[in-house]
Motif scaffolding. Sequence first.
Motif, PDB file in Angstrom:
ATOM      1  N   LEU A   1       4.325 -31.918  28.400  1.00 22.31           N
ATOM      2  CA  LEU A   1       3.521 -31.300  27.130  1.00 22.31           C
ATOM      3  C   LEU A   1       3.746 -32.462  26.299  1.00 22.31           C
ATOM      4  O   LEU A   1       2.722 -32.933  25.733  1.00 22.31           O
ATOM      5  CB  LEU A   1       4.213 -29.991  26.700  1.00 22.31           C
ATOM      6  CG  LEU A   1       3.917 -29.415  25.424  1.00 22.31           C
ATOM      7  CD1 LEU A   1       2.454 -29.192  25.612  1.00 22.31           C
ATOM      8  CD2 LEU A   1       4.582 -28.404  25.031  1.00 22.31           C
ATOM      9  N   ILE A   2       4.847 -33.209  26.199  1.00 20.38           N
ATOM     10  CA  ILE A   2       5.297 -34.489  25.258  1.00 20.38           C
ATOM     11  C   ILE A   2       4.214 -35.498  25.708  1.00 20.38           C
ATOM     12  O   ILE A   2       3.444 -36.015  24.898  1.00 20.38           O
ATOM     13  CB  ILE A   2       6.551 -34.957  25.221  1.00 20.38           C
ATOM     14  CG1 ILE A   2       7.537 -33.726  24.649  1.00 20.38           C
ATOM     15  CG2 ILE A   2       6.872 -36.502  24.652  1.00 20.38           C
ATOM     16  CD1 ILE A   2       8.979 -33.840  24.939  1.00 20.38           C
TER      17      ILE A   2
ATOM     18  N   ASP B   1       7.965 -29.302  32.459  1.00 23.22           N
ATOM     19  CA  ASP B   1       6.838 -28.788  31.803  1.00 23.22           C
ATOM     20  C   ASP B   1       6.858 -29.383  30.289  1.00 23.22           C
ATOM     21  O   ASP B   1       5.869 -29.750  29.647  1.00 23.22           O
ATOM     22  CB  ASP B   1       6.731 -27.148  31.772  1.00 23.22           C
ATOM     23  CG  ASP B   1       7.972 -26.325  31.281  1.00 23.22           C
ATOM     24  OD1 ASP B   1       9.173 -27.056  31.465  1.00 23.22           O
ATOM     25  OD2 ASP B   1       7.960 -25.317  30.811  1.00 23.22           O
ATOM     26  N   GLU B   2       8.174 -29.428  29.757  1.00 22.56           N
ATOM     27  CA  GLU B   2       8.077 -30.069  28.405  1.00 22.56           C
ATOM     28  C   GLU B   2       7.956 -31.350  28.380  1.00 22.56           C
ATOM     29  O   GLU B   2       7.336 -31.845  27.529  1.00 22.56           O
ATOM     30  CB  GLU B   2       9.631 -30.015  27.764  1.00 22.56           C
ATOM     31  CG  GLU B   2      10.002 -28.220  27.522  1.00 22.56           C
ATOM     32  CD  GLU B   2      11.540 -28.080  27.196  1.00 22.56           C
ATOM     33  OE1 GLU B   2      12.315 -28.606  27.852  1.00 22.56           O
ATOM     34  OE2 GLU B   2      11.587 -27.266  26.138  1.00 22.56           O
TER      35      GLU B   2
ATOM     36  N   GLY C   1       5.435 -34.730  19.702  1.00 24.44           N
ATOM     37  CA  GLY C   1       5.628 -33.606  20.532  1.00 24.44           C
ATOM     38  C   GLY C   1       7.348 -33.550  20.875  1.00 24.44           C
ATOM     39  O   GLY C   1       7.673 -32.412  20.729  1.00 24.44           O
TER      40      GLY C   1
ATOM     41  N   LEU D   1       9.150 -29.979  19.562  1.00 22.29           N
ATOM     42  CA  LEU D   1       9.725 -29.093  20.514  1.00 22.29           C
ATOM     43  C   LEU D   1      11.266 -29.159  20.403  1.00 22.29           C
ATOM     44  O   LEU D   1      11.922 -28.063  20.900  1.00 22.29           O
ATOM     45  CB  LEU D   1       9.425 -29.330  21.757  1.00 22.29           C
ATOM     46  CG  LEU D   1       8.016 -29.531  22.422  1.00 22.29           C
ATOM     47  CD1 LEU D   1       7.762 -30.031  23.720  1.00 22.29           C
ATOM     48  CD2 LEU D   1       7.410 -28.123  22.200  1.00 22.29           C
ATOM     49  N   SER D   2      11.848 -29.985  19.455  1.00 21.87           N
ATOM     50  CA  SER D   2      13.060 -29.920  19.199  1.00 21.87           C
ATOM     51  C   SER D   2      13.748 -28.627  18.698  1.00 21.87           C
ATOM     52  O   SER D   2      13.017 -28.215  17.477  1.00 21.87           O
ATOM     53  CB  SER D   2      13.606 -31.325  18.578  1.00 21.87           C
ATOM     54  OG  SER D   2      13.487 -32.404  19.313  1.00 21.87           O
ATOM     55  N   GLU D   3      14.638 -28.269  18.999  1.00 23.60           N
ATOM     56  CA  GLU D   3      15.373 -27.151  18.305  1.00 23.60           C
ATOM     57  C   GLU D   3      16.074 -27.332  17.336  1.00 23.60           C
ATOM     58  O   GLU D   3      16.489 -26.611  16.355  1.00 23.60           O
ATOM     59  CB  GLU D   3      16.243 -26.528  19.301  1.00 23.60           C
ATOM     60  CG  GLU D   3      15.732 -25.870  20.695  1.00 23.60           C
ATOM     61  CD  GLU D   3      16.382 -25.049  21.602  1.00 23.60           C
ATOM     62  OE1 GLU D   3      17.591 -24.640  21.032  1.00 23.60           O
ATOM     63  OE2 GLU D   3      16.205 -24.646  22.618  1.00 23.60           O
TER      64      GLU D   3
ATOM     65  N   TRP E   1      14.530 -33.238  29.117  1.00 21.58           N
ATOM     66  CA  TRP E   1      13.548 -32.232  28.896  1.00 21.58           C
ATOM     67  C   TRP E   1      13.255 -31.570  30.363  1.00 21.58           C
ATOM     68  O   TRP E   1      13.362 -32.251  31.438  1.00 21.58           O
ATOM     69  CB  TRP E   1      12.110 -32.760  28.357  1.00 21.58           C
ATOM     70  CG  TRP E   1      12.224 -33.493  27.073  1.00 21.58           C
ATOM     71  CD1 TRP E   1      12.576 -34.715  26.831  1.00 21.58           C
ATOM     72  CD2 TRP E   1      12.284 -32.640  25.947  1.00 21.58           C
ATOM     73  NE1 TRP E   1      12.489 -34.941  25.260  1.00 21.58           N
ATOM     74  CE2 TRP E   1      12.471 -33.643  24.563  1.00 21.58           C
ATOM     75  CE3 TRP E   1      12.308 -31.317  25.533  1.00 21.58           C
ATOM     76  CZ2 TRP E   1      12.493 -33.265  23.484  1.00 21.58           C
ATOM     77  CZ3 TRP E   1      12.313 -31.124  24.162  1.00 21.58           C
ATOM     78  CH2 TRP E   1      12.338 -31.848  23.363  1.00 21.58           C
TER      79      TRP E   1
END
Length: 154
Positions: free
Chosen positions: A10-11, A6-7, A33, A37-39, A3
Amino acid sequence: MTWAADEGALIEDFGLHIGRAMGWPPMAGRTSGVLMLSEKPRTLAELQEALDASKGSASEMTRLLIDNGVVERFKEPGSRQFVYRWRDDAWVGCLQHQVTVNRELLELAENAQVRGEHLPAEQRRRLRQMRDYYVFMTEQLETLLTEYTRHTSR
């Protein structure tokens, strides 16, 4: 799974804030989280790696998130292993879970009130208050679920 800074932050925020607000362990918040956030859907092994968690912990957290209506587990076509993803209707699922929990507690309160009819007045009053609370909460949450579902389907 790596990650960006910033990700990752956030997590960690999810772990701290969502976990605490929902009464979940921080790892469940972090798992939510990662999946939010995972695609793409993630295997349990990928979640273990992303969370630096044991298989048992990752499995327990995904089960908790599934039970709470925000994550789904499925097999992709042609695959033999399960994957996990954040539900497209996760917030509807979360609210539906709250309705279900309140209905169960209302049932408990109604049964307790009947079974406690022989108790002294103060205890009967407490049981009546419990029942009244869950009647109110269940009705309100069912209304919210209907309104939110209508709102999100626009």
